[in-house]
Scaffold this active site. Sequence first.
Site, PDB file in Angstrom:
ATOM      1  CE  LYS A  62      -4.462  -1.384   1.907  1.00  0.00           C
ATOM      2  NZ  LYS A  62      -5.451  -1.178   2.973  1.00  0.00           N
ATOM      3  CE  LYS A 118     -11.649 -11.964  -5.328  1.00  0.00           C
ATOM      4  NZ  LYS A 118     -11.195 -12.396  -3.998  1.00  0.00           N
ATOM      5  CE  LYS A 130     -15.066  -0.294  -3.397  1.00  0.00           C
ATOM      6  NZ  LYS A 130     -15.044  -1.374  -2.446  1.00  0.00           N
TER       7      LYS A 130
END
Length: 329
Positions: free
Chosen positions: A111, A194, A197
């Site tokens: 991240k 997969k 969004k």
Amino acid sequence: MTRVLSCIQPTGEVHLGNYLGALRNWVSGQDRADAFHGIVDLHALTVVDSPGVIGDDTLRLAAMLFAVGLDPDRATVFVQSHVPEHSQLSWVMECTVSFGELSRMTQFKDKSARREQDFISAGLFTYPALQAADILLYDAEEVPVGDDQRQHIEITRDIALRFNHRFGETFVVPRAVTPPAGARVMDLQEPTSKMSKSATTLAGCILMTDTADMVAKKFKRAVTDSESLVVYDPEHKPGVSNLLEILSACTGEAPSDLAGRYEQYGPLKSDCGHAVIETLAPIQERYRELLDDRGELSRLLTIGADKARRVATTTLDRAYAAIGLLPPR
Ligand code: TRP
């Protein structure tokens, strides 16, 4: 009954993959286990910095969790920031985990690398301490997680064991369990990834709030292949197999049985669209009702917060007492 905890971050919209892959199992699991479900808004704060966003997302996610069928009388659905013990225990966790251990967390490395020039909050680094607090506060025995979260459960176990060793038996040492297999829903435009969004376009992602029109359109445009043979073969025919998998998740029939019933992609796509529209309709109705009735939504969340706090305060007291912090009176 086994105490099970799962948490979800309020970051944007819930999609069909989340529902068929996970949330639906939360609903069917609420009678099998003593289930706690946290909406972890404080975790979302590690990457959100504009006012109002997290609160709105929290409200919508809560409405969705109740709309899909989580029942406050059977499961404990709560918002993390409504239970201040999370923040309190989190500090104790930070003092029980080492800088080195936190530095080795792959999620932090990923991240922070992805945020490059962006602001990297210290919270992104200490995130696993807050997560450990989430888990240990509830004496959770099982934490169903995907592979990406295994390391966080491992570090939680290490923290619990270290604390118990330093201060005496205090925390239940949790274990990561593989959630019951839900449907593996892939992106309709890119059936080898997969459904997500955060894909470049939402054309391959069915949001739980998509209108019937949008759902039908997205299925109509779903990527298949140039043959026109309906067989269930995820490896060689990912697009068609994904449609069969989704139809199967909605109807309860096996994908390979369904395959035998179609000769062309067109009817499969339209049946799939219909099945999803029908699955979503009652959920969307309940979702809208709840969002229109904030009083009811807040009543449901108060039930969860009260139940959660009863457990959390007991555990926090136990931890403070084990450390031997001076009681206030
Ligand atoms: N880190 C988890 C995720 O990103 C969310 C989470 C926070 C969590 N606290 C938790 C998951 C406790 C399980 C248990 O998905």
